[in-house]
Design a protein around this motif. Structure first.
Motif, short mmCIF file in Angstrom:
data_model
loop_
_atom_site.label_atom_id
_atom_site.label_comp_id
_atom_site.label_asym_id
_atom_site.label_seq_id
_atom_site.Cartn_x
_atom_site.Cartn_y
_atom_site.Cartn_z
N SER A 36 -0.06 -0.82 14.46
CA SER A 36 -0.22 0.25 13.48
C SER A 36 0.28 1.59 13.99
O SER A 36 0.55 2.50 13.20
CB SER A 36 -1.69 0.36 13.07
N ALA A 109 -0.46 2.76 3.86
CA ALA A 109 -1.29 2.39 5.00
C ALA A 109 -2.55 3.23 5.01
O ALA A 109 -2.63 4.27 4.35
CB ALA A 109 -0.51 2.60 6.31
N ASP A 430 0.81 -1.52 5.61
CA ASP A 430 -0.13 -1.86 6.66
C ASP A 430 -1.47 -2.12 5.98
O ASP A 430 -1.87 -1.37 5.10
CB ASP A 430 -0.26 -0.70 7.66
N GLU A 431 -2.13 -3.21 6.36
CA GLU A 431 -3.40 -3.63 5.78
C GLU A 431 -3.27 -4.19 4.37
O GLU A 431 -4.26 -4.30 3.66
CB GLU A 431 -4.41 -2.47 5.77
#
Length: 520
Positions: A36, A109, A430-431
């Protein structure tokens, strides 16, 4: 697209280079390896705050991104020491860097400055479903209306200044003309005033001169003349002197007569002196204001008269602009209303499409709302604000997107990207897979692969279903203080998918990983 990302001294990363391919790129790796952080590096280019991000390997961190495309760009940001954002090596402001990055990069993100949360970005997403001609027509009408409005304000300001100038010129002209100035009169008035100011001294000196002449000067001249005339009988040379003395005697008698007249004319006149003083004060004020001489005062008055003649009138252009502004206002409202109707229709389609798409992405009963709130007056982008709202619970009203978790927001952004196409050339998630598994994980993976057909996509993931769809699979590896990126191919990629599947490299996990890679 993003070709290469270089990172130096970012948190636990001493130095790393991320090279991406077109299509779907995935980043995997153990927890804490720094996956990340690479997303955070991209967020710095978009303007995110760098709090606590400078690592222990130097005084500053540096992020550099190389973008390919019709207009290749190199964007960089140094934080710490002499913090400097740059575009193609040229120092720019952080705002300019962020705006340039937003043209090339969309980031979804947690804990980052998400563009999707801004009303502007939400409006742009909705407007991606509209006919571009409607947007262009409104933008042109708004620009024309604003230009006329600015011209009207400028003309009104000019008229206010002109009227103030006219008032000043009229006052000045009335002051000069009212004084009835004559060229050179100040010199004559000064001479007369000087005589009146020294009247007593003049009387005294003239009377004394008259007395001296009357008390003997004339008798002496007359006696001298008689003597010379008598002597001239014996010497003709004295005849000429006698004639000269006779002329002097006549002059003296004339002076005596003029002195007598002068003394009779020296009358004290305080009223006249006061008039002269007042007039001279007026002329001095005019000279101080309009010129050092009366001739220049008169010349200033002539120029003021000519300028006043030029300034009078001038409301015609303002009246014309006001008429044009009324027409432009009507055209702007018509273009805005057409745009509003199109947005309302697009909003209905988007709400229906999003609810169906979100069900496939792990939200059983989603509610997605596009709120169109009228503005008090036409704005640069239309007659209303656009706001997206969402609720995963049918019993709760839709709330602003800022209330969503990072994973939820990433999936919502994925659905919006698929339905509207409103994304930058490079999209980062991201995620997006947080809390997902099974069939939903496959659906997310399929949609990421579909988006990667028209965009470069980078996903940080722990799901093997997503990693198996990648065109380029990169693994982040942390060894001590070193973080490196590996491009996985062949059996190495199979082993990484097996790790994601079960955390082990059993034959069953390896076999399952091969099946994932072979799946269409």
């Amino acid at each position: 697209m993003l070709q290469r990302l270089e990172v130096q001294n970012l948190a636990v990363i001493r130095e790393a280079v991320l090279e991406l391919a077109p299509g779907l790129n995935v980043l995997t790796g153990e927890t804490g390896a720094g996956k990340s952080l690479l997303v955070d590096a991209l967020a710095l280019l978009l303007g995110a705050r760098p709090e606590g991000m400078v690592g222990p390997f130097g005084d500053s961190l540096l992020v550099t991104a190389f973008f390919q495309g019709p207009e290749p760009k190199v964007l960089s940001r140094r934080v710490g020491g002499r913090s400097t954002p740059r575009i193609d090596g040229e120092v720019v402001s952080l705002r300019e860097l962020g705006e340039e990055a937003q043209k090339r990069l969309s980031l979804h993100a947690q804990h980052t400055a998400l563009a999707l949360l801004s009303p502007r970005r939400q409006r742009e997403v909705l407007d991606a479903l509209l006919d571009p001609a409607l947007l262009a027509r409104y933008a042109e009408a708004y620009a024309h209306h604003q230009a006329l409005l600015a011209e009207k304000e400028a003309l009104e300001a000019a008229l206010r200044e002109r009227r103030a100038r006219e008032d000043l010129l009229r006052f000045q002209l009335a002051e000069i003309q009212g004084a009835k100035v004559q060229p050179g009169e100040d010199e004559a008035l000064l001479e007369e005033a000087r005589r009146l100011r020294h009247l007593e001294a003049l009387k005294e000196r003239a009377a004394r001169a008259q007395a001296l002449m009357e008390e003997g000067a004339l008798e002496a001249l007359e006696a001298a003349f008689r003597e010379l005339r008598s002597g001239a009988r014996y010497d003709r040379a004295l005849e000429a002197l006698a004639q000269d003395l006779e002329a002097a005697l006549e002059g003296a008698r004339a002076v005596a007569a003029e002195l007598s007249a002068y003394l009779e004319g020296l009358e004290d006149d305080p009223g006249r002196l006061a008039q002269l003083e007042e007039r001279l004060d007026l002329l001095e004020r005019l000279k101080r204001k309009y010129g050092p001489t009366l001739e220049e005062v008169l010349a200033y008055g002539k120029r003021a008269e000519e300028e006043l003649a030029r300034l009078e009138g001038g409301e015609a252009r303002l009246a014309k602009v006001e008429r044009e502004l009324q027409v432009a206002q009507e055209a702007l409202l018509q273009a805005g209303e057409a745009l509003s109707r199109a947005r309302e229709e697009a909003a209905r389609r988007l709400m229906a499409g999003m609810e169906e798409e979100l069900k496939e992405l792990g939200f059983p009963r989603p509610r997605f709302l596009v709120d169109l709130k009228p503005l008090p007056e036409p704005g640069p982008s239309g007659l209303e604000e656009v706001a997206f709202r969402f609720s995963a619970n049918p019993h709760l009203p839709p709330a602003p997107l800022s209330a969503m978790s990072g994973g939820e927001l990433s999936r919502l952004a994925l659905a919006l990207a698929l339905l509207t196409g409103a994304e930058a050339p490079t999209v980062v998630f991201d995620e997006v897979d947080t809390g997902l598994g099974g069939e939903t994980a496959w659906k997310v993976a399929e949609r990421l692969a579909r988006l990667a057909q028209t965009r470069q996509v980078l996903v940080v993931t722990h799901l093997p279903q997503i990693a198996a769809k990648a065109h380029r699979h990169l693994r982040v590896v942390k060894e001590g203080e070193e973080v490196r990126l590996e491009v996985l191919e062949g059996e190495e990629r199979v082993r990484e998918l097996a790790r994601l599947l079960s955390g082990q490299y059993t034959e069953a996990a390896l076999s399952h990983a091969r099946l994932l890679l072979e799946a269409p």
